[in-house]
Write a protein that holds these residues in place. Structure first.
Motif, PDB file in Angstrom:
ATOM      1  N   THR A   2      35.636   4.885 -15.718  1.00  0.00           N
ATOM      2  CA  THR A   2      34.494   3.988 -15.545  1.00  0.00           C
ATOM      3  C   THR A   2      33.970   3.567 -16.907  1.00  0.00           C
ATOM      4  OG1 THR A   2      33.898   5.121 -13.531  1.00  0.00           O
ATOM      5  CG2 THR A   2      32.216   3.773 -14.524  1.00  0.00           C
ATOM      6  N   MET A   3      33.745   2.289 -17.052  1.00  0.00           N
ATOM      7  CA  MET A   3      33.182   1.782 -18.302  1.00  0.00           C
ATOM      8  C   MET A   3      31.707   2.167 -18.363  1.00  0.00           C
ATOM      9  SD  MET A   3      35.643  -0.143 -19.822  1.00  0.00           S
ATOM     10  CE  MET A   3      34.669  -1.122 -20.925  1.00  0.00           C
ATOM     11  N   MET A   4      31.216   2.343 -19.557  1.00  0.00           N
ATOM     12  CA  MET A   4      29.817   2.704 -19.754  1.00  0.00           C
ATOM     13  C   MET A   4      28.897   1.546 -19.401  1.00  0.00           C
ATOM     14  SD  MET A   4      29.705   5.823 -21.254  1.00  0.00           S
ATOM     15  CE  MET A   4      28.183   5.794 -22.150  1.00  0.00           C
ATOM     16  N   ASP A   5      27.727   1.868 -18.872  1.00  0.00           N
ATOM     17  CA  ASP A   5      26.703   0.851 -18.662  1.00  0.00           C
ATOM     18  C   ASP A   5      26.234   0.346 -20.023  1.00  0.00           C
ATOM     19  OD1 ASP A   5      26.894   1.315 -15.968  1.00  0.00           O
ATOM     20  OD2 ASP A   5      24.961   2.309 -15.787  1.00  0.00           O
ATOM     21  N   THR A   6      25.797  -0.904 -20.077  1.00  0.00           N
ATOM     22  CA  THR A   6      25.319  -1.490 -21.324  1.00  0.00           C
ATOM     23  C   THR A   6      23.897  -2.009 -21.127  1.00  0.00           C
ATOM     24  OG1 THR A   6      26.149  -3.700 -20.800  1.00  0.00           O
ATOM     25  CG2 THR A   6      27.659  -2.211 -21.969  1.00  0.00           C
ATOM     26  N   PRO A   7      23.160  -2.184 -22.211  1.00  0.00           N
ATOM     27  CA  PRO A   7      21.836  -2.811 -22.088  1.00  0.00           C
ATOM     28  C   PRO A   7      22.001  -4.304 -21.794  1.00  0.00           C
ATOM     29  CG  PRO A   7      22.356  -2.407 -24.385  1.00  0.00           C
ATOM     30  CD  PRO A   7      23.474  -1.792 -23.573  1.00  0.00           C
ATOM     31  N   TRP A   8      20.929  -4.936 -21.361  1.00  0.00           N
ATOM     32  CA  TRP A   8      20.934  -6.381 -21.143  1.00  0.00           C
ATOM     33  C   TRP A   8      21.163  -7.076 -22.480  1.00  0.00           C
ATOM     34  CZ3 TRP A   8      21.268  -8.505 -16.505  1.00  0.00           C
ATOM     35  CH2 TRP A   8      20.811  -7.794 -15.397  1.00  0.00           C
ATOM     36  N   VAL A   9      21.989  -8.109 -22.485  1.00  0.00           N
ATOM     37  CA  VAL A   9      22.274  -8.905 -23.678  1.00  0.00           C
ATOM     38  C   VAL A   9      21.816 -10.325 -23.400  1.00  0.00           C
ATOM     39  CG1 VAL A   9      24.082  -9.767 -25.211  1.00  0.00           C
ATOM     40  CG2 VAL A   9      24.270  -7.478 -24.222  1.00  0.00           C
ATOM     41  N   LYS A  10      20.945 -10.829 -24.260  1.00  0.00           N
ATOM     42  CA  LYS A  10      20.404 -12.181 -24.110  1.00  0.00           C
ATOM     43  C   LYS A  10      21.305 -13.169 -24.846  1.00  0.00           C
ATOM     44  CE  LYS A  10      16.079 -14.620 -24.959  1.00  0.00           C
ATOM     45  NZ  LYS A  10      14.721 -14.466 -25.479  1.00  0.00           N
ATOM     46  N   ALA A  11      21.553 -14.301 -24.246  1.00  0.00           N
ATOM     47  CA  ALA A  11      22.387 -15.325 -24.870  1.00  0.00           C
ATOM     48  C   ALA A  11      21.777 -15.786 -26.185  1.00  0.00           C
ATOM     49  CB  ALA A  11      22.560 -16.508 -23.923  1.00  0.00           C
ATOM     50  N   THR A  12      22.599 -15.914 -27.204  1.00  0.00           N
ATOM     51  CA  THR A  12      22.093 -16.345 -28.510  1.00  0.00           C
ATOM     52  C   THR A  12      21.701 -17.815 -28.509  1.00  0.00           C
ATOM     53  OG1 THR A  12      24.325 -16.797 -29.307  1.00  0.00           O
ATOM     54  CG2 THR A  12      23.406 -14.620 -29.780  1.00  0.00           C
ATOM     55  N   ALA A  13      22.168 -18.581 -27.519  1.00  0.00           N
ATOM     56  CA  ALA A  13      21.819 -20.004 -27.421  1.00  0.00           C
ATOM     57  C   ALA A  13      20.454 -20.211 -26.764  1.00  0.00           C
ATOM     58  CB  ALA A  13      22.894 -20.760 -26.640  1.00  0.00           C
ATOM     59  N   SER A  14      19.745 -19.151 -26.501  1.00  0.00           N
ATOM     60  CA  SER A  14      18.435 -19.223 -25.857  1.00  0.00           C
ATOM     61  C   SER A  14      17.464 -20.037 -26.695  1.00  0.00           C
ATOM     62  CB  SER A  14      17.885 -17.807 -25.684  1.00  0.00           C
ATOM     63  OG  SER A  14      16.562 -17.830 -25.240  1.00  0.00           O
ATOM     64  N   ASP A  15      16.589 -20.774 -26.007  1.00  0.00           N
ATOM     65  CA  ASP A  15      15.560 -21.490 -26.754  1.00  0.00           C
ATOM     66  C   ASP A  15      14.305 -20.623 -26.862  1.00  0.00           C
ATOM     67  OD1 ASP A  15      14.004 -21.771 -24.415  1.00  0.00           O
ATOM     68  OD2 ASP A  15      14.776 -23.766 -24.011  1.00  0.00           O
ATOM     69  N   ALA A  16      13.316 -21.105 -27.592  1.00  0.00           N
ATOM     70  CA  ALA A  16      12.096 -20.335 -27.841  1.00  0.00           C
ATOM     71  C   ALA A  16      11.319 -20.028 -26.572  1.00  0.00           C
ATOM     72  CB  ALA A  16      11.217 -21.081 -28.828  1.00  0.00           C
ATOM     73  N   ASN A  17      11.503 -20.819 -25.514  1.00  0.00           N
ATOM     74  CA  ASN A  17      10.797 -20.589 -24.251  1.00  0.00           C
ATOM     75  C   ASN A  17      11.500 -19.593 -23.348  1.00  0.00           C
ATOM     76  OD1 ASN A  17       8.780 -22.487 -24.891  1.00  0.00           O
ATOM     77  ND2 ASN A  17      10.120 -24.147 -24.248  1.00  0.00           N
ATOM     78  N   GLY A  18      12.607 -19.046 -23.807  1.00  0.00           N
ATOM     79  CA  GLY A  18      13.311 -18.052 -23.015  1.00  0.00           C
ATOM     80  C   GLY A  18      14.180 -18.635 -21.921  1.00  0.00           C
ATOM     81  N   ASN A  19      14.545 -19.901 -22.035  1.00  0.00           N
ATOM     82  CA  ASN A  19      15.394 -20.532 -21.027  1.00  0.00           C
ATOM     83  C   ASN A  19      16.842 -20.123 -21.244  1.00  0.00           C
ATOM     84  OD1 ASN A  19      13.314 -21.959 -19.745  1.00  0.00           O
ATOM     85  ND2 ASN A  19      13.356 -23.485 -21.357  1.00  0.00           N
ATOM     86  N   CYS A  20      17.210 -18.976 -20.713  1.00  0.00           N
ATOM     87  CA  CYS A  20      18.575 -18.502 -20.884  1.00  0.00           C
ATOM     88  C   CYS A  20      18.871 -17.428 -19.846  1.00  0.00           C
ATOM     89  CB  CYS A  20      18.797 -17.973 -22.291  1.00  0.00           C
ATOM     90  SG  CYS A  20      17.894 -16.471 -22.639  1.00  0.00           S
ATOM     91  N   VAL A  21      20.017 -16.824 -19.997  1.00  0.00           N
ATOM     92  CA  VAL A  21      20.427 -15.746 -19.104  1.00  0.00           C
ATOM     93  C   VAL A  21      20.711 -14.492 -19.914  1.00  0.00           C
ATOM     94  CG1 VAL A  21      21.383 -17.282 -17.364  1.00  0.00           C
ATOM     95  CG2 VAL A  21      22.852 -16.422 -19.186  1.00  0.00           C
ATOM     96  N   GLU A  22      20.708 -13.373 -19.222  1.00  0.00           N
ATOM     97  CA  GLU A  22      21.088 -12.088 -19.806  1.00  0.00           C
ATOM     98  C   GLU A  22      22.182 -11.501 -18.931  1.00  0.00           C
ATOM     99  OE1 GLU A  22      17.083 -10.202 -21.634  1.00  0.00           O
ATOM    100  OE2 GLU A  22      17.212 -10.172 -19.461  1.00  0.00           O
ATOM    101  N   MET A  23      23.039 -10.706 -19.548  1.00  0.00           N
ATOM    102  CA  MET A  23      24.117 -10.051 -18.815  1.00  0.00           C
ATOM    103  C   MET A  23      24.195  -8.589 -19.241  1.00  0.00           C
ATOM    104  SD  MET A  23      27.045 -12.982 -19.226  1.00  0.00           S
ATOM    105  CE  MET A  23      28.176 -12.324 -18.018  1.00  0.00           C
ATOM    106  N   ARG A  24      24.718  -7.762 -18.334  1.00  0.00           N
ATOM    107  CA  ARG A  24      24.985  -6.372 -18.681  1.00  0.00           C
ATOM    108  C   ARG A  24      26.094  -5.844 -17.765  1.00  0.00           C
ATOM    109  NH1 ARG A  24      20.307  -2.411 -16.137  1.00  0.00           N
ATOM    110  NH2 ARG A  24      20.627  -3.005 -13.964  1.00  0.00           N
ATOM    111  N   ARG A  25      26.710  -4.750 -18.197  1.00  0.00           N
ATOM    112  CA  ARG A  25      27.636  -4.024 -17.342  1.00  0.00           C
ATOM    113  C   ARG A  25      26.832  -2.889 -16.710  1.00  0.00           C
ATOM    114  NH1 ARG A  25      33.009  -3.081 -16.489  1.00  0.00           N
ATOM    115  NH2 ARG A  25      33.635  -4.526 -18.113  1.00  0.00           N
TER     116      ARG A  25
END
Length: 69
Positions: A2-25
């Motif tokens: 089993t792969m280890m769980d990871t923290p949420w990662v925010k897209a670097t293309a996010s704008d200042a208003n937080g309009n983006c997505v985050e991903m994690r395992r």
């Protein structure tokens, strides 16, 4: 194995208003959420193979037309 769980990662293309997505395992799957809706918002859960296929398509530009405004 089993792969280890990871923290949420925010897209670097996010704008200042937080309009983006985050991903994690998490628990062997890949979870995706909207950064503006972290607490109560929905989380999309996909198999790692599905994400790998999507990323390959994105690298080839298969989805670029969806981002055009």
């Amino acid at each position: 194995m089993t792969m280890m769980d990871t923290p949420w990662v925010k897209a670097t293309a996010s704008d200042a208003n937080g309009n983006c997505v985050e991903m994690r395992r998490h628990r062997g799957a890949i979870e995706i959420r909207d950064t503006k809706d972290r607490g109560e918002g929905p989380t999309l859960t996909l198999a790692p193979r599905a994400i790998a296929s999507w990323l390959e398509g994105a690298r080839r530009g298969e989805f670029t037309h969806l981002a055009n405004r």
